[in-house]
Design an enzyme around this catalytic site. Structure first.
Site, PDB file in Angstrom:
ATOM      1  CB  CYS A   3      -0.919  -0.027   1.220  1.00  0.00           C
ATOM      2  SG  CYS A   3      -2.170   1.276   1.251  1.00  0.00           S
ATOM      3  CB  CYS A   4       3.823   2.293   2.048  1.00  0.00           C
ATOM      4  SG  CYS A   4       3.226   2.882   3.649  1.00  0.00           S
ATOM      5  CB  CYS A  43      -2.619   7.052   5.843  1.00  0.00           C
ATOM      6  SG  CYS A  43      -1.671   7.346   4.346  1.00  0.00           S
ATOM      7  CB  CYS A 100       5.896   5.271   4.444  1.00  0.00           C
ATOM      8  SG  CYS A 100       6.662   6.881   4.505  1.00  0.00           S
ATOM      9  CB  CYS A 128      -1.241   3.523   8.847  1.00  0.00           C
ATOM     10  SG  CYS A 128      -1.766   2.355   7.581  1.00  0.00           S
TER      11      CYS A 128
HETATM   12  S1  SF4 Z   1       0.451   4.670   5.625  1.00  0.00           S
HETATM   13 FE1  SF4 Z   1      -1.106   3.033   5.531  1.00  0.00          FE
HETATM   14  S2  SF4 Z   1      -2.818   3.789   4.256  1.00  0.00           S
HETATM   15 FE2  SF4 Z   1      -1.023   5.162   3.964  1.00  0.00          FE
HETATM   16  S3  SF4 Z   1      -0.045   4.388   2.148  1.00  0.00           S
HETATM   17 FE3  SF4 Z   1       0.980   3.372   3.887  1.00  0.00          FE
HETATM   18  S4  SF4 Z   1      -0.153   1.455   4.314  1.00  0.00           S
HETATM   19 FE4  SF4 Z   1      -1.390   2.741   2.897  1.00  0.00          FE
END
Ligand code: SF4
Length: 184
Positions: free
Chosen positions: A71-72, A154, A180, A157
């Site tokens: 996701c990151c 985010c 991240c 998270c």
């Molecule tokens: S912090 Fe969480 S929601 Fe944001 S990009 Fe990374 S995994 Fe995805």
């Protein structure tokens, strides 16, 4: 925000961007507006190639809980790579006292990951010094800081931290993940 304040003092037109994952807090988007108004600057939003909806279609509704690294990568790392390509240097606000990983950050260093010069003017600043600068110069800041969020990312998270917890304990809480991927 301390870095934005300093940049706005020394540069006529600082080039400022943030990675808009699409999952940021309302307070963060509002802070962007306040900063643009206060300093007369434009803060560029760098978007991932996938919207939250197309990501959900491809990987499910909660990729951040199933595979936060992926996701990151989609929402932060790949957009940053694209934004930095062609640049010779970037300036960041990381500090040595934030994490063990960042403890070796130098004021000016070669960014091996992205292949350009990385300038970290606040590397040796402490958290206390940052807040002194913000309060002394009335720099706008995210109101979530006053509600127990010392580090804000985010919505999915980030959680508030309790007394005595580490500054970044609320990021990816319960996981080994601490970065991240933007800084290494
Ligand atoms: S912090 Fe969480 S929601 Fe944001 S990009 Fe990374 S995994 Fe995805």
């Amino acid at each position: 925000m301390a870095l934005v304040d300093i940049a706005a003092r020394v540069l006529v037109r600082p080039r400022i961007f943030f990675i808009d994952t699409g999952f940021l807090f309302d307070e963060t988007y509002e802070l962007r507006r306040r900063i643009e108004e206060r300093y007369g600057v434009e803060i560029e939003a760098v978007d991932p190639s996938m919207t939250p909806e197309t990501q959900a279609d491809a990987f499910g509704d909660r990729l951040w809980s199933i595979d936060p690294d992926l996701c990151c990568r989609i929402r932060k790392v790949d957009p940053l790579r694209e934004r930095l390509s062609g640049l010779s240097a970037w300036v960041t606000a990381i500090r040595r006292d934030q994490t063990a990983f960042r403890a070796t950050a130098r004021a000016v260093e070669w960014d091996l990951r992205w292949g350009l010069v990385k300038v970290n003017p606040l590397a040796s600043w402490t958290r206390t010094e940052i807040w002194e600068h913000i309060l002394d110069h009335r720099v706008p800041y995210n109101p979530l800081h006053d509600r127990g969020y010392p580090s804000i990312g985010c919505t999915h998270c980030t959680r508030a931290v309790g007394d005595g917890e580490d500054e970044r304990a609320g990021r990816w809480a319960g996981r080994a993940k601490t970065e991240c991927g933007l800084h290494g």
